[in-house]
Scaffold this active site. Sequence first.
Site, PDB file in Angstrom:
ATOM      1  CE  LYS A  31     -37.323  90.420 -50.113  1.00  0.00           C
ATOM      2  NZ  LYS A  31     -37.527  91.509 -49.184  1.00  0.00           N
ATOM      3  CE1 TYR A  64     -37.495  91.344 -53.395  1.00  0.00           C
ATOM      4  CE2 TYR A  64     -39.202  90.495 -54.731  1.00  0.00           C
ATOM      5  CZ  TYR A  64     -38.771  91.257 -53.654  1.00  0.00           C
ATOM      6  OH  TYR A  64     -39.610  91.778 -53.182  1.00  0.00           O
TER       7      TYR A  64
HETATM    8  N1  LIG Z   1     -42.825  97.815 -53.331  1.00  0.00           N
HETATM    9  C1  LIG Z   1     -43.222  96.695 -53.438  1.00  0.00           C
HETATM   10  O1  LIG Z   1     -44.175  96.638 -54.537  1.00  0.00           O
HETATM   11  C2  LIG Z   1     -42.908  95.458 -52.803  1.00  0.00           C
HETATM   12  C3  LIG Z   1     -43.671  94.369 -52.800  1.00  0.00           C
HETATM   13  C4  LIG Z   1     -43.512  93.339 -52.096  1.00  0.00           C
HETATM   14  C5  LIG Z   1     -42.497  93.476 -51.151  1.00  0.00           C
HETATM   15  N2  LIG Z   1     -41.869  94.560 -51.016  1.00  0.00           N
HETATM   16  C6  LIG Z   1     -40.842  94.516 -50.058  1.00  0.00           C
HETATM   17  O2  LIG Z   1     -40.889  95.694 -49.163  1.00  0.00           O
HETATM   18  C7  LIG Z   1     -39.535  96.052 -48.692  1.00  0.00           C
HETATM   19  C8  LIG Z   1     -39.476  97.376 -49.101  1.00  0.00           C
HETATM   20  O3  LIG Z   1     -39.381  97.699 -50.509  1.00  0.00           O
HETATM   21  P1  LIG Z   1     -39.236  98.994 -51.420  1.00  0.00           P
HETATM   22  O4  LIG Z   1     -40.158  98.905 -52.602  1.00  0.00           O
HETATM   23  O5  LIG Z   1     -39.555 100.296 -50.489  1.00  0.00           O
HETATM   24  O6  LIG Z   1     -37.770  98.968 -51.792  1.00  0.00           O
HETATM   25  P2  LIG Z   1     -36.406  99.073 -51.129  1.00  0.00           P
HETATM   26  O7  LIG Z   1     -35.391  99.094 -52.236  1.00  0.00           O
HETATM   27  O8  LIG Z   1     -36.387  97.755 -50.316  1.00  0.00           O
HETATM   28  O9  LIG Z   1     -36.085 100.092 -50.255  1.00  0.00           O
HETATM   29  C9  LIG Z   1     -36.318 100.530 -48.964  1.00  0.00           C
HETATM   30  C10 LIG Z   1     -35.333 101.122 -48.038  1.00  0.00           C
HETATM   31  O10 LIG Z   1     -34.248 100.206 -48.239  1.00  0.00           O
HETATM   32  C11 LIG Z   1     -32.950 101.013 -48.243  1.00  0.00           C
HETATM   33  N3  LIG Z   1     -32.105 100.297 -49.098  1.00  0.00           N
HETATM   34  C12 LIG Z   1     -32.181  99.486 -50.163  1.00  0.00           C
HETATM   35  N4  LIG Z   1     -30.826  98.726 -50.206  1.00  0.00           N
HETATM   36  C13 LIG Z   1     -30.091  98.878 -49.193  1.00  0.00           C
HETATM   37  C14 LIG Z   1     -28.818  98.621 -48.863  1.00  0.00           C
HETATM   38  N5  LIG Z   1     -28.249  97.664 -49.444  1.00  0.00           N
HETATM   39  N6  LIG Z   1     -28.435  98.957 -47.844  1.00  0.00           N
HETATM   40  C15 LIG Z   1     -29.236  99.830 -46.948  1.00  0.00           C
HETATM   41  N7  LIG Z   1     -30.519 100.229 -47.204  1.00  0.00           N
HETATM   42  C16 LIG Z   1     -30.600  99.990 -48.399  1.00  0.00           C
HETATM   43  C17 LIG Z   1     -33.578 101.970 -49.324  1.00  0.00           C
HETATM   44  O11 LIG Z   1     -32.528 103.164 -49.331  1.00  0.00           O
HETATM   45  P3  LIG Z   1     -31.128 103.642 -49.815  1.00  0.00           P
HETATM   46  O12 LIG Z   1     -31.424 103.567 -51.185  1.00  0.00           O
HETATM   47  O13 LIG Z   1     -31.191 104.995 -49.205  1.00  0.00           O
HETATM   48  O14 LIG Z   1     -30.436 102.814 -49.342  1.00  0.00           O
HETATM   49  C18 LIG Z   1     -34.897 102.321 -48.808  1.00  0.00           C
HETATM   50  O15 LIG Z   1     -35.027 103.357 -47.681  1.00  0.00           O
HETATM   51  C19 LIG Z   1     -38.568  95.140 -49.553  1.00  0.00           C
HETATM   52  O16 LIG Z   1     -38.174  94.165 -48.480  1.00  0.00           O
HETATM   53  C20 LIG Z   1     -39.493  94.401 -50.428  1.00  0.00           C
HETATM   54  O17 LIG Z   1     -38.849  93.034 -50.752  1.00  0.00           O
HETATM   55  C21 LIG Z   1     -42.109  95.631 -51.599  1.00  0.00           C
END
Ligand SMILES: NC(=O)c1ccc[n+]([C@@H]2O[C@H](COP(=O)([O-])OP(=O)(O)OC[C@H]3O[C@@H](n4cnc5c(N)ncnc54)[C@H](OP(=O)(O)O)[C@@H]3O)[C@@H](O)[C@H]2O)c1
Length: 278
Positions: free
Chosen positions: A171, A167
Site C-alpha cells: 500500500k 500488505y
Molecule cells: N475494506 C477496508 O477496510 C479497506 C481499508 C483500507 C483500504 N482498503 C482497500 O480497498 C480496496 C478494496 O478492498 P475490499 O475490502 O473491498 O477487499 P478486496 O479483497 O480488495 O476485494 C475487492 C474486489 O477485488 C476482487 N479481488 C480480490 N483479489 C483479487 C484477485 N487476486 N484477482 C482479481 N480480483 C480480486 C474481489 O473479487 P473476487 O473475490 O471475486 O476476485 C472484489 O471484487 C483494496 O485495495 C484495499 O486495500 C480497504
Amino acid sequence: MGAGPDGIDGVRLLERYGPWVVIAGASEGMGRDYARMLAGHGLNCVLVSRRKALLDEQAAGLERDHGIRTRAIALDLSEHDAAQRLFDLTSDLDVGLYISNAGADPRGAYFLDCPIGDWLGMLQRNTATVMGSCHRFATAMKRRGRGGILIMASGAGLGGGPRLAVYSATKAFEIAFAESLWSELGPHGIDVTCLVAPATDTPALRRLLERSGLKPEGLFASEEVARTGLRELGRGPTYIFPFADVTPEQAAAHSEARRERVEEVARSSAAMFYGKDD
Ligand SMILES: NC(=O)c1ccc[n+]([C@@H]2O[C@H](COP(=O)([O-])OP(=O)(O)OC[C@H]3O[C@@H](n4cnc5c(N)ncnc54)[C@H](OP(=O)(O)O)[C@@H]3O)[C@@H](O)[C@H]2O)c1
C-alpha cells in the site's frame, strides 16, 4: 453542469473519463459501488475479478438499470501476466479510466505464518499488476490527451505494523507510485488520484473480522468511500481520510501536506534532472 449534492460532477466524469472504465476488483464492496455510480453517469464498465458468476449478474443489472454496455472479465490479478491479459481483453475499447480496487489482505497473518507464495501473490496483485496496467492504459490515455487513474490504497500504507508486513508495504508502494504518476501524467491530461481508505464496511473486511470473532463496528460505509474517490479524482495526488488515531503533527498523513511535498519534490527534481534527457 457542475457538481451535484454529493460533490460529483457526472457530466465531467463522462466527458473526461468515458466512454469505458476498467474496474479491477469489481464484484463486491467499493469496486461494485464504483461500477454502479459510474454506470449511473453513463460510463460503460469493464468488470474484473475472479468470480465470474457475480460479475455476470452485476453486468446484467447495470445494463438493465442504466442502459450502458459492460464486459465481465474473470481474471486472477495475482497472476504474473494479469496486466497484459487485462489489456489484451480490453484493447478494442476506448478506456478513459482505470480503477485499481482489488487489494485487501484476506489473511491478517504474521509474516512467517504464511507460505512465501501467498505473500508473493499479494505483492504481484498490488504492485506489478497495478504498475503494468497503469503503464498500458496510461500510454493510450496520453495518446488521446485525457484520462484518469484511481488507486485504492490504505491507511496501512502510511506505516507498518504486526500482521501487516506485506500488505502495508504494497500500500505504501501504491501511494508513492500514484504521487509520482500524478506529477508525470498531469501535464498530459491524465488525472491520478490515490485514495488512502479507512476501515470500510466491505464483504472482504467483514469476512476477516468474523474469522477473528470481531464485530464490524466503527466502519466507513463502502459507498461513502467510493463516492469520495470519484469526488477526489482530478484533485490528487493523495486523498487521506481523517483517521481518528493520527495527530496533526504526523503531517505525512494529511492530504494537503502530501500534495505540497510532491510539488516540492517535483521542483527539486526539475532542478536536478531537466536538461539531461527531457
Ligand atoms: N475494506 C477496508 O477496510 C479497506 C481499508 C483500507 C483500504 N482498503 C482497500 O480497498 C480496496 C478494496 O478492498 P475490499 O475490502 O473491498 O477487499 P478486496 O479483497 O480488495 O476485494 C475487492 C474486489 O477485488 C476482487 N479481488 C480480490 N483479489 C483479487 C484477485 N487476486 N484477482 C482479481 N480480483 C480480486 C474481489 O473479487 P473476487 O473475490 O471475486 O476476485 C472484489 O471484487 C483494496 O485495495 C484495499 O486495500 C480497504
